[in-house]
Design a protein around this motif. Structure first.
Motif, PDB file in Angstrom:
ATOM      1  N   THR A 125      -6.072 -13.490   4.672  1.00 21.20           N
ATOM      2  CA  THR A 125      -4.787 -13.804   4.018  1.00 21.20           C
ATOM      3  C   THR A 125      -4.710 -13.123   2.651  1.00 21.20           C
ATOM      4  O   THR A 125      -3.632 -12.765   2.199  1.00 21.20           O
ATOM      5  N   GLN A 126      -5.880 -12.928   2.039  1.00 24.03           N
ATOM      6  CA  GLN A 126      -5.899 -12.278   0.721  1.00 24.03           C
ATOM      7  C   GLN A 126      -5.320 -10.873   0.783  1.00 24.03           C
ATOM      8  O   GLN A 126      -4.610 -10.445  -0.125  1.00 24.03           O
ATOM      9  N   VAL A 127      -5.618 -10.153   1.857  1.00 25.00           N
ATOM     10  CA  VAL A 127      -5.258  -8.730   1.882  1.00 25.00           C
ATOM     11  C   VAL A 127      -3.874  -8.442   2.463  1.00 25.00           C
ATOM     12  O   VAL A 127      -3.380  -7.316   2.332  1.00 25.00           O
ATOM     13  N   CYS A 128      -3.250  -9.426   3.100  1.00 28.47           N
ATOM     14  CA  CYS A 128      -1.957  -9.155   3.751  1.00 28.47           C
ATOM     15  C   CYS A 128      -0.930  -8.676   2.719  1.00 28.47           C
ATOM     16  O   CYS A 128      -0.653  -9.381   1.748  1.00 28.47           O
ATOM     17  N   PRO A 129      -0.360  -7.486   2.912  1.00 24.51           N
ATOM     18  CA  PRO A 129       0.514  -6.931   1.857  1.00 24.51           C
ATOM     19  C   PRO A 129       1.819  -7.680   1.661  1.00 24.51           C
ATOM     20  O   PRO A 129       2.442  -7.556   0.608  1.00 24.51           O
TER      21      PRO A 129
ATOM     22  N   SER B  92      -2.005 -10.815  -4.148  1.00 21.65           N
ATOM     23  CA  SER B  92      -3.459 -10.678  -4.050  1.00 21.65           C
ATOM     24  C   SER B  92      -3.870  -9.506  -3.160  1.00 21.65           C
ATOM     25  O   SER B  92      -5.054  -9.229  -3.007  1.00 21.65           O
ATOM     26  N   SER B  93      -2.906  -8.821  -2.569  1.00 20.06           N
ATOM     27  CA  SER B  93      -3.250  -7.746  -1.643  1.00 20.06           C
ATOM     28  C   SER B  93      -3.289  -6.391  -2.339  1.00 20.06           C
ATOM     29  O   SER B  93      -2.336  -6.010  -3.018  1.00 20.06           O
ATOM     30  N   ALA B  96      -0.502  -4.187  -1.043  1.00 17.31           N
ATOM     31  CA  ALA B  96       0.870  -4.507  -1.443  1.00 17.31           C
ATOM     32  C   ALA B  96       1.324  -3.659  -2.617  1.00 17.31           C
ATOM     33  O   ALA B  96       2.519  -3.396  -2.791  1.00 17.31           O
TER      34      ALA B  96
END
Lengths: 243, 396
Positions: A125-129, B92-93, B96
């Motif tokens: 979930t941390q990396v999902c853009p 946090s991504s 992104a």
């Protein structure tokens, strides 16, 4: 009533949207379910698993998991002696059809059911853009299928290999802990069909859940604890060779 | 299609998630960042010798930057949703931020700097050309046709400031790409704080190499003599940057070998088998040691111009091959082994497919086509266009 061509041009798309909405139907309501009252996890008792693959089949049927992809699977470990670093592992078709007779003699054999660990600090979930995947208030890691870009970063970030890209939807897919069931007071499909009670759904916020007594009185472990993901799938009887 | 697997992979790991297009993405952005940093040498650090490459480097950076997001876009399962990264970015991504870093670099730095640098020429060409070209150049002036001494001086100062801001931006652009990989703790092949630094230096290496090659190629096409002072200086920077880059990569390697953590056996096996050709042979021997050795020869021996030109040409090509192999080994190599460290999978690349070899070839050629158009529209060599310069002079 006369409808002009211009009015028709405006009405047709609006009618299409309305029809689409009707076809989609209304989601099944869970009126008595309060997300903040729960914090879901699972307990897996490795000593009870017989490698029958019922859980894999049950999950596939319940969640329409495409062939060749797995929301849950079962691994068979063979550890010869003291070399915990180099176990022999197999999982033919995710253990869906059970396992053939083990070739190796001596040492120990055991089965390890795997699924998403619904980590409280989940790397996926941390990396999902776009935040399409998230930890719900009741502790389940979910994916918004209508929002996911299909960039696959979450698949790379999951240390446990629990995610895949569904070839039909081209979006990330994974175990939802049968969210559609547990919010209605049911247990997960894999827990439901397990003939030996290896898997037990656990509500860590419910003080009456037997998980608390079990955790107090048994040595349990999570997978890859060094990655500090605060995994919520607890294993009893986990061997040090398991990855 | 059955994918050959050796040992044990988690069942969902067998199929690779990131393909050759994701190899191309850091390769292209690396060329952008490196070309820009070379351009900044002249503008900010007053390295006059590399001046002939200044505008070419900027246009090269722009051409590659325009293509850089395409492999990502083609790779997405839902490209139509990619705009959500701008509308609802997930703080946090690492990924992104791509859209913002990219836009900032494209519009805030590169396009602005090119426009300021070419403004005088654009105004002159909007007066000296006819037809659609005139319309195009008039549009490109953005209504700013004042090319007085004072106005050009302001352009110069603002351009300098943008270049100063552009250097950390170029580092950000590519260091951030390295961070996308380096911050994945699930993957020991990627997870390293050195990754962004290695990416930045490898970007500089590839960017300098491609501008050097393009400069020599342009001179050959235009039948002009290569400014050897310029070529020597660019080659010298390539040599020094390459040594730093190689040292960092070796540091990473030695650290992994000495530390030999739980993943080492698996990664070591991979390097000796599935990645032996692409990593040991192509990346390290052919793409790094050989060009460094060749460039070292030009530094220690007194060679004739022709010999040096040939060496620069060969070293430049080998460098690009080596850096592409490096990207390949990071992206593809990082997915060939299981996160259980007990098995290995295989990468099967299609030819005519959305993420196939043909698409990758088209995306590699496309920046050169764009560069060709840019060179026609905004020639970096104004002396070849007497009408332009005379018009500019008269406008002064």
């Amino acid at each position: 009533m006369n409808i002009t061509r211009r009015q028709m041009l405006i009405l047709l798309p609006a009618a299409a949207v309305a029809w689409d909405h009707i076809l989609a139907g209304t989601p099944e309501a869970s009126p008595n379910y309060n997300m903040t009252d729960h914090w879901w996890g699972m307990l897996i008792d490795i000593t009870k698993c017989i490698g029958c693959g019922s859980c894999v089949r049950g999950c596939q049927l319940e969640n329409q998991v495409p062939d060749g992809y797995f929301r849950t699977w079962v691994e068979r470990y063979h550890v010869a002696d003291w070399e915990l670093e180099y176990p022999k592992v197999d999982s033919p078709d995710g253990g869906k059809g059970g396992f053939p007779i083990a070739k190796e003699e001596g040492g120990k054999n055991f089965f390890v059911p795997k699924l998403c660990n619904h980590c409280a600090d989940s790397p996926c979930t941390q990396v999902c853009p776009v935040g399409a995947t998230f930890v719900s208030p009741d502790g389940v890691v979910l994916v918004d299928q209508k929002y996911c870009l299909g960039c696959r970063y979450c698949v790379q970030a999951c240390p446990y290999g629990c995610r895949f890209i569904n070839p039909k939807t081209e979006t990330a897919n994974k175990c939802t802990l049968c969210y559609h069931r547990i919010t209605k007071g049911l247990t997960t499909a894999c827990c439901e069909v397990c003939p030996t009670g290896t898997r037990q759904l656990a509500d860590l916020k419910n003080p009456k859940d037997p998980i608390h007594e079990f955790l107090r009185t048994h040595s349990v472990q999570v997978l890859k604890p060094h990655l500090a993901t605060r995994a919520k799938v607890f294993y009893y009887g986990l061997d040090g060779s398991v990855r | 299609m059955q994918i050959p697997v050796e040992g044990f992979m988690y069942p969902n790991e067998v199929e690779l998630q990131w393909s050759v297009l994701i190899v191309l993405y850091p390769f292209l952005t690396g060329l952008v960042a490196g070309a820009f940093i070379l351009a900044s040498l002249e503008r900010v650090f007053q390295v006059e010798a590399v001046k002939p490459t200044y505008r070419l480097a900027l246009l090269t950076a722009l051409a590659f930057l325009m293509v850089a997001p395409l492999p990502l876009q083609l790779h997405l399962g839902h490209p139509e949703r990619s705009f959500e990264m701008y509308l609802t970015p997930h703080g946090s991504s690492a990924m992104a931020m791509f859209g913002f870093v990219y836009l900032w670099y494209l519009l805030g730095v590169l396009v602005l700097e090119i426009w300021l640098d070419y403004r005088r020429d654009i105004v002159a060409m909007s007066q000296s050309t006819t037809g659609w070209k005139r319309l195009l150049y008039r549009t490109l002036t953005l209504g700013s046709t004042n090319i007085s001494e004072r106005s050009l001086h302001i352009d110069e100062r603002v351009g300098w400031l943008i270049t100063v801001i552009g250097i950390p931006s170029a580092f950000l652009l590519h260091g951030y790409v390295g961070f996308i990989f380096g911050s994945v703790k699930a993957n020991p092949w990627w997870s390293s704080p050195l990754m962004p630094v290695v990416f930045i230096f490898s970007a500089m290496v590839s960017g300098i190499a491609i501008v050097m090659l393009l400069y020599m190629l342009m001179c050959w096409i235009r039948r002009e003599a290569i400014d050897m002072r310029c070529a020597d200086t660019v080659a010298k920077y390539l040599f020094y940057t390459f040594i730093i880059d190689f040292s960092l990569e070796m540091l990473d390697l030695i650290h992994r070998i000495y530390e030999a953590d739980e993943s080492f056996r698996s990664l070591d096996f991979m390097v000796h088998t599935r990645l032996f050709l692409s990593q040991v042979v192509i990346q390290i021997l052919v793409g790094t040691v050989a060009p460094i050795g060749l460039l070292a020869l030009t530094q220690v021996l007194k060679l004739a111009d022709m010999q040096r030109k040939r060496i620069y040409g060969v070293a430049g090509c080998l460098t690009l091959v080596g850096i592409f192999a490096m990207r390949w080994n990071v992206v593809i190599g990082g997915q060939l082994f299981s996160k259980s460290f007990l098995g290995y999978t295989t990468y099967k690349m299609g030819f005519v497919a959305r993420e196939g070899l043909l698409t990758a070839i088209v995306l590699t050629v496309l920046p050169f086509v764009i560069l060709w158009v840019l060179l026609k529209l905004l020639p970096p060599w104004p002396e070849k266009h007497p009408s332009t310069t005379s018009a500019a002079a008269s406008a002064d």
